[in-house]
Design a protein around this motif. Structure first.
Motif, PDB file in Angstrom:
ATOM      1  N   ASN A 125     -21.274  19.721  -6.134  1.00 25.67           N
ATOM      2  CA  ASN A 125     -21.161  19.900  -4.696  1.00 25.67           C
ATOM      3  C   ASN A 125     -22.207  20.865  -4.131  1.00 25.67           C
ATOM      4  OD1 ASN A 125     -19.030  18.129  -4.360  1.00 25.67           O
ATOM      5  ND2 ASN A 125     -17.454  19.710  -4.565  1.00 25.67           N
ATOM      6  N   GLN A 540     -15.696  23.224  -2.597  1.00 28.46           N
ATOM      7  CA  GLN A 540     -14.400  22.565  -2.725  1.00 28.46           C
ATOM      8  C   GLN A 540     -14.394  21.149  -2.162  1.00 28.46           C
ATOM      9  OE1 GLN A 540     -11.767  23.894  -4.354  1.00 28.46           O
ATOM     10  NE2 GLN A 540     -13.090  25.605  -4.858  1.00 28.46           N
ATOM     11  N   THR A 541     -15.167  20.924  -1.102  1.00 26.13           N
ATOM     12  CA  THR A 541     -15.081  19.644  -0.392  1.00 26.13           C
ATOM     13  C   THR A 541     -16.281  18.727  -0.621  1.00 26.13           C
ATOM     14  OG1 THR A 541     -16.139  20.522   1.607  1.00 26.13           O
ATOM     15  CG2 THR A 541     -13.736  20.761   1.419  1.00 26.13           C
TER      16      THR A 541
END
Length: 551
Positions: A125, A540-541
């Motif tokens: 990410n 996290q996303t």
């Protein structure tokens, strides 16, 4: 014998670095192995030609455009992990030490998924092409990228020495070719893979190699177990009967004679893996964090299965190879293994599958080196072109075509350097280079990587001082250790009594990074701490992460 056991003890360390076969004896020319090797090289060069047509951007070159699936990437990671040394070194270790070798293999295996699961999702990410992308995400770009590139190149260069020395010794052992010829062949083919095909070619070469290694190892284990009615109980009983250690091979032996050194080596292997640039790059080749997690899951399954196969081979070889005089020098069962201690798996292949199967397994063993060297060279070239040239020298405004050109030139330079160093280091015991490589990765790269992802208070000053502390202390401890200070430099006693530095240098790197960061109250440090929330959301996303290219 002591040198052999020392080499076998380090076999797992070579699993990612390629083999370093000591005291290799030149064997008769194995035409079957050479023919199969050229078939493999021809096939992979066709893949390189195919990949070159698909490599149109920097993303394609560095990370295959992020278009590799989780299953494919997991197989490629397994290929990075399963080397000729895993096949040769670990099977020989089980053959020589029995239960100790089995425990060592299991212990080495179970540590790495924990670390990889800890970083895989956030790595995908936050990053784009290299480890430095994550370390410098909210810190000073130029300073951190320069340090990260320096640390990565140090690891890559030492690894390439181990690889090239291992290639030369292994081919002298298996193919009957001269050492310099083997080193040059590996270097030239590796340069072709990287400069023309980039990560697409490197990944598919690694996948094919992993499939061949899994197929060859599994077939060998099945053929061997058929002689024991596929019963592990029968295998164990026969092994106890014929091995000079008797019942002792099924009990703990001398593995933990020095628990401090064992713990230090284990820390270096486990956490060093999470700091190896060519392994970290693998997580940028998948389209998203979900596929990154899948990569780890798939790789764990294949690697675990292969380690079971290797241990099976080691115990089977005790009976099949250990009782056959033709596989010993002068036919003396109490003497040395013909060709060197690491030839146990190859002798087992000959015993159960004849010359054809021996040739196939020899070719696969050499192919593993080509694949891992290509990944290393690409990681080193990426550090030079993406981190140093594109982001430090050009301030992130480099032309993409020029950046790829710089990367290809860097790969060629690294290839030439690898050939020269491989030939120069032919006679040197590379055990200390492996310890140094893992020590640097665990002490310099890993602490900065994990702190930058998980600790809000890390600052540029803390990362730089902590990273360089880990780097310098790891180098000094290895130089002052028995491997170098006594064996290489000829002193009577070592200043640093342990072979591996990670137990001491890694905590030191963490300590300095944390203390310096906490004491840093500059305006820049406050901005860096404030930027952590944005980094946390993206970690996290995946919002804002690089997307996969369409091919």
């Amino acid at each position: 014998m002591n040198k052999l056991l020392a080499t076998l003890m380090l076999a797992p360390a070579f699993a990612l670095a390629g083999p370093a076969v000591e005291a290799a004896e030149k064997q008769p020319l194995n035409l079957t192995a050479i023919a199969m090797f050229f078939v493999f090289v021809a096939g992979t060069l066709m893949i390189t030609w195919w990949a070159a047509r698909r490599t149109k951007s920097a993303s394609d070159f560095y990370t295959a455009g992020g278009g590799i699936t989780g299953f494919q990437n997991g197989l490629a990671i397994a290929g990075d992990y399963m080397s000729a040394a895993t096949l040769l070194g670990l099977s020989s270790m089980v053959f020589a030490k029995g239960y100790d070798g089995l425990v060592y293999t299991v212990g080495f295996f179970v540590g790495w998924p924990v670390v990889t699961f800890l970083i895989a999702e956030r790595l995908r990410n936050l990053g784009k092409y290299t480890f430095a992308d994550i370390a410098s995400y909210r810190l000073d770009q130029k300073k951190i990228r320069t340090f990260a590139a320096f640390g990565s190149l140090t690891v890559v260069c030492f690894y390439l020495i181990v690889q090239m020395v291992g290639a030369g010794q292994l081919i002298k052992l298996l193919f009957g070719l001269d050492y310099p010829v083997a080193v040059m062949v590996v270097g030239v083919v590796m340069m072709l893979y990287v400069t023309f095909g980039g990560m697409i070619a490197t990944t598919w070469v690694q996948i094919i190699k992993a499939v061949l290694l899994l197929a060859g190892g599994t077939t060998l284990a099945i053929l061997a177990m058929s002689q024991f009615g596929f019963s592990y109980e029968t295998l164990a009983q026969r092994a106890i009967e014929v091995h000079k250690g008797g019942q002792g091979i099924m009990a703990p032996g001398s593995m933990l004679a020095d628990p401090v050194n064992a713990a230090s080596m284990s820390l270096g292997l486990v956490f060093g893996i999470a700091g190896l640039p060519h392994i970290l790059m693998r997580f940028f080749t998948v389209p998203n964090a979900r596929e990154a997690r899948k990569s780890v899951f798939v790789a764990t399954g294949f690697i675990g299965f292969f380690f079971i196969v290797v241990c099976t081979m080691g115990f089977a070889a005790m009976v099949i190879v250990g009782t056959n005089p033709q596989y010993f020098v002068d036919g003396d069962l109490a003497g040395k293994i013909a060709g060197g201690g690491n030839m146990v798996a190859m002798h087992l292949a000959h015993a159960v599958g004849g010359n054809l199967f021996l040739g196939f397994l020899s070719a696969v063993a050499f192919a593993t080196i080509l694949a891992v060297v290509s990944g290393l060279a690409l990681a080193g070239a990426s550090s030079i072109s993406h981190d140093i040239y594109a982001n430090v020298i050009c301030g992130g405004k480099a032309d993409e075509k020029t950046e790829i050109k710089v990367s290809k030139i860097s790969a060629i330079v690294l290839g030439v350097l690898a050939i020269i160093l491989g030939i120069l280091f032919e006679k040197m015991n590379v055990a200390f280079l492996v310890g140094l490589t893992f020590g640097i990765a665990a002490s310099a790269n890993f602490p900065i990587l994990i702190l930058s992802m998980y600790w809000k208070d890390l600052t540029t000053r803390g990362a730089l001082l902590g990273g360089f502390t880990g780097l310098i202390s790891a180098v000094l401890m290895v130089v002052l250790s028995p491997s170098v200070w006594v064996t290489v430099l000829g002193h009577e006693t070592a200043i640093f009594p342990y072979e591996h530095p990670a137990l001491f240098s890694m905590p030191l790197a963490f300590l300095v990074s944390i203390v310096v960061s906490l004491l840093d109250q500059s305006a820049a440090a406050k901005r860096e701490r404030a930027a952590f929330d944005d980094q946390f959301v993206r970690a996290q996303t995946g919002i804002g992460a690089a997307a996969a290219n369409d091919h």
